[in-house]
Design a protein around this motif. Structure first.
Motif, PDB file in Angstrom:
ATOM      1  N   LEU A   1     -24.467  65.958 -49.545  1.00  0.00           N
ATOM      2  CA  LEU A   1     -25.746  65.617 -50.138  1.00  0.00           C
ATOM      3  C   LEU A   1     -26.667  64.939 -49.129  1.00  0.00           C
ATOM      4  CD1 LEU A   1     -24.545  64.241 -53.594  1.00  0.00           C
ATOM      5  CD2 LEU A   1     -25.756  66.393 -53.175  1.00  0.00           C
TER       6      LEU A   1
ATOM      7  N   ALA B   1     -30.230  66.164 -48.065  1.00  0.00           N
ATOM      8  CA  ALA B   1     -31.388  65.292 -48.305  1.00  0.00           C
ATOM      9  C   ALA B   1     -32.129  64.999 -47.000  1.00  0.00           C
ATOM     10  CB  ALA B   1     -30.915  63.980 -48.941  1.00  0.00           C
TER      11      ALA B   1
ATOM     12  N   TYR C   1     -37.612  58.065 -55.208  1.00  0.00           N
ATOM     13  CA  TYR C   1     -36.249  58.572 -55.372  1.00  0.00           C
ATOM     14  C   TYR C   1     -35.365  57.511 -56.052  1.00  0.00           C
ATOM     15  CZ  TYR C   1     -37.110  62.552 -52.233  1.00  0.00           C
ATOM     16  OH  TYR C   1     -37.564  63.712 -51.671  1.00  0.00           O
ATOM     17  N   GLU C   2     -35.547  56.264 -55.646  1.00  0.00           N
ATOM     18  CA  GLU C   2     -34.730  55.186 -56.195  1.00  0.00           C
ATOM     19  C   GLU C   2     -35.004  55.011 -57.689  1.00  0.00           C
ATOM     20  OE1 GLU C   2     -33.603  50.514 -55.164  1.00  0.00           O
ATOM     21  OE2 GLU C   2     -35.199  51.540 -54.032  1.00  0.00           O
TER      22      GLU C   2
ATOM     23  N   GLU D   1     -35.803  57.261 -59.671  1.00  0.00           N
ATOM     24  CA  GLU D   1     -35.207  58.416 -60.363  1.00  0.00           C
ATOM     25  C   GLU D   1     -33.679  58.418 -60.264  1.00  0.00           C
ATOM     26  OE1 GLU D   1     -37.018  61.756 -58.492  1.00  0.00           O
ATOM     27  OE2 GLU D   1     -39.064  61.118 -58.984  1.00  0.00           O
ATOM     28  N   ASN D   2     -33.127  57.302 -59.697  1.00  0.00           N
ATOM     29  CA  ASN D   2     -31.679  57.192 -59.499  1.00  0.00           C
ATOM     30  C   ASN D   2     -31.115  58.267 -58.571  1.00  0.00           C
ATOM     31  OD1 ASN D   2     -31.273  54.863 -61.096  1.00  0.00           O
ATOM     32  ND2 ASN D   2     -31.243  56.126 -62.965  1.00  0.00           N
ATOM     33  N   ARG D   3     -31.965  58.763 -57.695  1.00  0.00           N
ATOM     34  CA  ARG D   3     -31.518  59.722 -56.675  1.00  0.00           C
ATOM     35  C   ARG D   3     -31.146  58.894 -55.430  1.00  0.00           C
ATOM     36  NH1 ARG D   3     -36.269  64.118 -56.472  1.00  0.00           N
ATOM     37  NH2 ARG D   3     -35.010  64.827 -54.683  1.00  0.00           N
ATOM     38  N   HIS D   4     -29.982  58.231 -55.497  1.00  0.00           N
ATOM     39  CA  HIS D   4     -29.635  57.226 -54.495  1.00  0.00           C
ATOM     40  C   HIS D   4     -29.421  57.825 -53.109  1.00  0.00           C
ATOM     41  CE1 HIS D   4     -29.409  54.318 -57.679  1.00  0.00           C
ATOM     42  NE2 HIS D   4     -28.457  54.987 -58.317  1.00  0.00           N
ATOM     43  N   THR D   5     -28.801  58.998 -53.046  1.00  0.00           N
ATOM     44  CA  THR D   5     -28.577  59.609 -51.739  1.00  0.00           C
ATOM     45  C   THR D   5     -29.901  59.936 -51.067  1.00  0.00           C
ATOM     46  OG1 THR D   5     -26.465  60.547 -52.478  1.00  0.00           O
ATOM     47  CG2 THR D   5     -27.470  61.513 -50.510  1.00  0.00           C
ATOM     48  N   ASP D   6     -30.833  60.556 -51.831  1.00  0.00           N
ATOM     49  CA  ASP D   6     -32.153  60.878 -51.273  1.00  0.00           C
ATOM     50  C   ASP D   6     -32.887  59.603 -50.853  1.00  0.00           C
ATOM     51  OD1 ASP D   6     -31.713  63.556 -51.738  1.00  0.00           O
ATOM     52  OD2 ASP D   6     -32.671  63.545 -53.708  1.00  0.00           O
TER      53      ASP D   6
END
Length: 658
Positions: free
Chosen positions: A575, A579, A608-609, A611-616
């Motif tokens: 991921l 990303a 991104y944070e 949206e809980n898209r932690h890796t991105d």
């Protein structure tokens, strides 16, 4: 033996060594009589090898009138050659004094020589020397076999470097006897030449590819003390073993030490040598304890006090080395015997101690139900009935049960138990191991409940006051606890350095197959993950998994967690790579030297944070940090703030995936 005079005749072959010739037991038995004839007396009590060779010693007891170096000085020869020149080659019964060497003896010159002789006789005639009959055993002892006049020899006899001489003899024997004198803290492990001899032995292979043999030998006096020392001074023994460090070894001549250091560094290296020596001692310790147990069982019976105490010690050694199934089996057998001896308070308390030890092993095996119901609870009840709740034994058992609660995640209950135990143990000296252990555990409890400052304060207090040295497993355990707190505080660089130091201590002291070493590797992997160093994390996790599969039962929670960590890292790495490509595409064309570019990427990361898209988010914050570093400098507020945000998101990611 016929009377002789100290007058010297030139030997038949001037200046040679006897690198392939050894001295027999017959020679060693007759040597005191030879010295007595030469000196009109005997050798003094406490004679050291150094005295026998040089007539003087760097260690007590003082100078000796007669010595090997003096009697061989006119002929510039070794002592065996001198004896051959005097026709001193056989005992009265015809037994030969000198034969082709079969065993290389590694010993410290500061040690007691009569005890050395007694040790070799006991070794040669006992069960350890199974391959060679005692009458055919010939020991390489440097004081007899090597010419000590190298600097005085004519040019035609220019001395061969001593390490080459020793290697010749070691290879001829392929079996080294390490004399442990005294066995609890052998002088040999502080002498550079002895460690060089061990290293050469451990590196050696015969033509068939078999390793050379390294044996340990005890004096008869030490053998008599062996059982008592094992069963009553376990911590001291482990401390002495853990403090073995080839780099700190000494030599009589500075040039000798320089030579040995160079040989070790160009060979297996200091860390590998320490590992090998400590591993050999651990193996010997268990083997010797088992042999002693067999003797005690044969002479005093399998249910005698010494037999049961030795069995308990062997179980303890197995637990220390991560052999939990073996430890549990041994403790169960001890429990059966002690269960039949519960006729008084002492018998009851011995039974309770075994229950507690079994509970500790059950916890290592993650069998918490058995630990609670079959071990800790009945042990606490026995101790409470016999001694009351204010006794240190009750506090110790309570602390052990609290360790189990901590393992189960019930940190509040664990902390309550530690506090109760510490209240009782506060009467013990501040450096007492039980008191220190409970302090350690209580600090862990505070950390697990979020009070990290208080935890760190206690850990650092423990580290300063434990008095065990920086190479002891308990020091490593405390350092691990400190690193754990630093992880919680997000001080990852500090924590990583501490975990790496712990891993070096454990690798040396416990060995690379020990479960605690695997745990530290797993901790290192966790830090690497939090730092976004996925390749390094994967390497650590895989090493930990291999060790846990080897040492823990199938389905053990620690093994399962490490396997999950590996799968998670692989997924996150994929991921992350994706990303990173996505972020770079979105920032294509932006000016990398502009602070506004960093602001834009930070905004992207923040979205991104949300949206809980932690890796991105992690990738974006990392990329923004690079841009800020180029545009503003490494110490600029924007750069540092972005690094903090990246670390925070990584911690969220770690908590989510775990």
């Amino acid at each position: 033996m016929s009377a002789i005079t100290p007058a010297l005749d030139p030997p038949a072959e001037n200046g040679s060594d006897r690198l392939l010739t050894g001295v027999t037991l017959a020679f060693l038995r007759d040597l005191p009589a030879l010295v007595a004839e030469l000196t009109d007396g005997g050798w003094p009590e406490g004679l050291t090898t150094d005295q026998l060779m040089r007539g003087r010693s760097n260690w007590p007891p003082g100078p000796l009138e007669w010595c090997i170096k003096d009697v061989t000085s006119e002929g510039l020869c070794c002592f065996i050659e001198w004896c051959e020149g005097k026709n001193l080659t056989k005992a009265q019964d015809g037994s030969k004094y000198f034969l082709p060497i079969t065993h290389f003896v590694s010993h410290a010159w500061r040690a007691n020589f009569p005890q050395l002789v007694a040790t070799l006789e006991s070794y040669a005639t006992g069960g350890d020397n199974v391959d060679t009959p005692a009458a055919e055993t010939a020991f390489f002892l440097d004081i007899f076999c090597i010419n000590q006049h190298g600097q005085s020899l004519p040019v035609i006899h220019a001395p061969v470097p001593i390490d080459q001489k020793l290697k010749t003899s070691l290879e001829a024997c392929r079996r080294t006897v390490m004399v442990l004198q005294p066995w609890e803290k052998p002088a040999s492990f502080t002498r550079a030449w002895c460690l060089f001899e061990i290293m050469t032995t451990l590196e050696g292979l015969d033509p068939a590819g078999n390793s050379w043999k390294l044996d340990m030998a005890l004096s008869p006096a030490d053998q008599h003390r062996f059982v008592e020392t094992l069963t009553h001074n376990f911590d001291d023994i482990m401390k002495n073993i853990s403090n073995i460090d080839a780099r700190k070894a000494e030599a009589g001549q500075p040039n000798d030490r320089t030579t040995i250091v160079q040989r070790i560094e160009s060979g297996i290296g200091f860390w590998a040598l320490n590992d090998a020596v400590i591993s050999a001692i651990r193996t010997w310790l268990v083997d010797t304890a088992n042999a002693a147990l067999t003797r005690v069982q044969d002479t005093a019976g399998p249910e005698s006090t010494n037999a049961v105490d030795l069995s308990s010690f062997i179980a303890m050694i197995h637990k220390e080395h991560g052999k939990y199934a073996l430890a549990l089996d041994m403790y169960k057998r001890v429990l059966v015997v002690r269960g039949r001896n519960r006729m008084d308070e002492a018998g009851d308390l011995d039974y309770a101690a075994t229950l507690t030890n079994m509970g500790n092993v059950y916890v290592c095996l993650a069998d918490y139900v058995s630990a609670e119901q079959d071990a800790y609870t009945p042990a606490l009840e026995i101790i409470r009935t016999r001694l009351g709740v204010r006794h240190p034994r009750y506090a110790l058992a309570l602390s052990n049960r609290s360790n189990m609660y901590a393992k189960l995640g019930d940190h509040k209950r664990a902390l309550e138990g530690y506090k109760t135990a510490l209240e009782v143990q506060s009467r013990l000296p501040s450096e007492h191991l039980q008191y220190i252990a409970t302090l350690n555990n209580m600090a862990n409890g505070y950390s697990n409940l979020g009070d990290n400052e208080r935890a760190l304060e206690i850990f650092e207090h423990v580290q300063r006051n434990m008095g065990l040295g920086e190479e002891h497993p308990k020091f490593a355990a405390t350092l691990t606890n400190i690193a754990n707190v630093h992880v919680v505080q997000k001080h990852y660089k500090i924590a990583l350095l501490e975990y790496l130091q712990v891993s070096e201590i454990q690798r040396r002291v416990l060995g690379e197959s020990h479960p605690q070493y695997a745990t530290t590797l797993n901790n290192i992997g966790n830090v690497y993950f939090r730092q976004g160093r996925y390749v390094s994390a994967l390497k650590s996790y895989r090493s930990a998994l291999a060790l846990r599969r080897e040492n823990l039962r199938e389905g053990h929670p620690d093994t399962a967690r490490t396997q999950h960590s590996i799968e998670t890292v692989l997924q996150q790495h994929r991921l992350y790579v994706y990303a990173r490509g996505d972020v770079r595409r979105k920032t294509l064309g932006m000016e990398k030297r502009q602070e506004t570019t960093g602001d834009a990427i930070c905004k992207m990361a923040s979205d991104y944070e949300q949206e809980n898209r932690h890796t991105d988010a992690t990738v974006a914050y990392d990329y923004a940090g690079v841009v800020y570093t180029i545009a503003c400098g490494a110490n600029h507020g924007n750069t540092l703030d972005t690094q903090v945000k990246a670390a925070s998101v990584r911690e969220k990611l770690f908590q989510v995936v775990w």
